[in-house]
Motif scaffolding. Structure first.
Motif, PDB file in Angstrom:
ATOM      1  N   GLY A  26       0.774  -1.198   0.049  1.00  0.00           N
ATOM      2  CA  GLY A  26       0.077  -0.005   0.073  1.00  0.00           C
ATOM      3  C   GLY A  26       0.840   1.255   0.179  1.00  0.00           C
ATOM      4  O   GLY A  26       0.495   2.100  -0.828  1.00  0.00           O
ATOM      5  N   VAL A  27       1.831   1.229   1.084  1.00  0.00           N
ATOM      6  CA  VAL A  27       2.833   2.606   0.917  1.00  0.00           C
ATOM      7  C   VAL A  27       3.476   2.727  -0.370  1.00  0.00           C
ATOM      8  O   VAL A  27       3.532   3.726  -0.790  1.00  0.00           O
ATOM      9  CB  VAL A  27       3.750   2.402   2.146  1.00  0.00           C
ATOM     10  N   SER A  28       3.964   1.636  -1.045  1.00  0.00           N
ATOM     11  CA  SER A  28       4.794   1.577  -2.226  1.00  0.00           C
ATOM     12  C   SER A  28       3.617   2.224  -3.384  1.00  0.00           C
ATOM     13  O   SER A  28       4.165   2.922  -4.222  1.00  0.00           O
ATOM     14  CB  SER A  28       5.162   0.172  -2.582  1.00  0.00           C
ATOM     15  N   GLY A  29       2.686   1.737  -3.385  1.00  0.00           N
ATOM     16  CA  GLY A  29       1.665   2.242  -4.385  1.00  0.00           C
ATOM     17  C   GLY A  29       1.112   3.620  -4.060  1.00  0.00           C
ATOM     18  O   GLY A  29       1.103   4.590  -5.028  1.00  0.00           O
ATOM     19  N   LEU A  30       0.765   3.974  -3.130  1.00  0.00           N
ATOM     20  CA  LEU A  30       0.408   5.392  -2.713  1.00  0.00           C
ATOM     21  C   LEU A  30       1.288   6.515  -2.947  1.00  0.00           C
ATOM     22  O   LEU A  30       0.992   7.609  -3.301  1.00  0.00           O
ATOM     23  CB  LEU A  30      -0.172   5.550  -1.344  1.00  0.00           C
ATOM     24  N   ASP A  31       2.697   6.108  -2.770  1.00  0.00           N
ATOM     25  CA  ASP A  31       3.649   7.034  -3.140  1.00  0.00           C
ATOM     26  C   ASP A  31       3.738   7.742  -4.425  1.00  0.00           C
ATOM     27  O   ASP A  31       4.232   8.822  -4.842  1.00  0.00           O
ATOM     28  CB  ASP A  31       5.162   6.521  -2.946  1.00  0.00           C
ATOM     29  N   ALA A  32       2.935   6.870  -5.410  1.00  0.00           N
ATOM     30  CA  ALA A  32       2.957   7.729  -6.684  1.00  0.00           C
ATOM     31  C   ALA A  32       1.786   8.721  -6.815  1.00  0.00           C
ATOM     32  O   ALA A  32       1.882   9.422  -7.732  1.00  0.00           O
ATOM     33  CB  ALA A  32       2.368   6.488  -7.804  1.00  0.00           C
TER      34      ALA A  32
END
Length: 212
Positions: A26-32
């Motif tokens: 989730g964190v890796s994705g939301l950083d986009a």
């Protein structure tokens, strides 16, 4: 050091939980979309605490890469739906608009390089995903290029975390400090090199802007 010790303790208590992988994804994705999300920091911390565990380090790299790729594809979709004018307005403030215009210009000149490498420039990942979508860069090209970039980023982050964890196996807070230092030094070097690079006149628009 005290704060790093607390972070290590909190994350360490959750290393055996499946929710850890959900958080990493989730964190890796939301950083986009939300540049303040600590995607690289999260991967570094988990990698340091996993230590010498090849199987789980490989899983960490895979989950982080999938999350980053999914987030970038979402950003691309938003950019493609909204269009350049709306995206330019959404990038509020001079710095946000400058990042978007920088990404837009670089996509028209060096799309492949930017899609893969923009994630190492502060705010570059958000601007790159939105700009490629708003300029209708072909999806069939964006998807594999971004997957390669996300994989490289995930492996790079895991390796830096592993280096810190291997160096200070019994002192995770020192391992975190070393990993953060390495990561910051690399990002600073990339940003410094980008600023030193001579500016080139804006080239013509992409020949392959046409949609699929």
């Amino acid at each position: 050091m005290e704060v790093l010790g607390q972070v290590a303790e909190i994350v360490g208590d959750r290393l055996g939980s499946p929710w850890l992988w959900v958080i990493v994804f989730g964190v890796s994705g939301l950083d986009a979309l939300l540049p303040f999300m600590p995607s690289e920091t999260t991967v570094l911390v988990v990698a340091v605490l996993l230590g010498h565990d090849p199987a789980r380090l490989a899983l960490l790299a895979l989950v982080a890469a999938l999350g980053a790729w999914a987030g970038d594809c979402l950003g691309y979709s938003i950019g493609r739906s909204a269009g350049p004018r709306v995206i330019a307005r959404l990038q509020r403030g001079p710095s946000g608009r400058q990042r978007y215009e920088w990404a837009r210009t670089r996509i028209e000149q060096h799309a492949v390089l930017l899609i893969i490498a923009a994630r190492y420039v502060p705010g570059g990942r958000v601007a790159s995903a939105l700009a490629t979508g708003s300029l209708r860069y072909p999806l069939r090209r964006f998807v594999p290029l971004d997957a390669a970039g996300a994989a490289l980023w995930a492996v790079y982050s895991v390796l830096i975390g592993y280096a810190g964890g291997a160096t200070f196996a019994d002192e995770p807070e020192k391992g975190l400090l070393l990993s953060f230092g390495i990561g910051l030094a690399l990002v600073a070097g990339i940003e410094f090199g980008r600023r030193l690079r001579p500016r080139t006149p804006r080239q013509g628009k992409m020949s392959d802007r046409a949609s699929l």
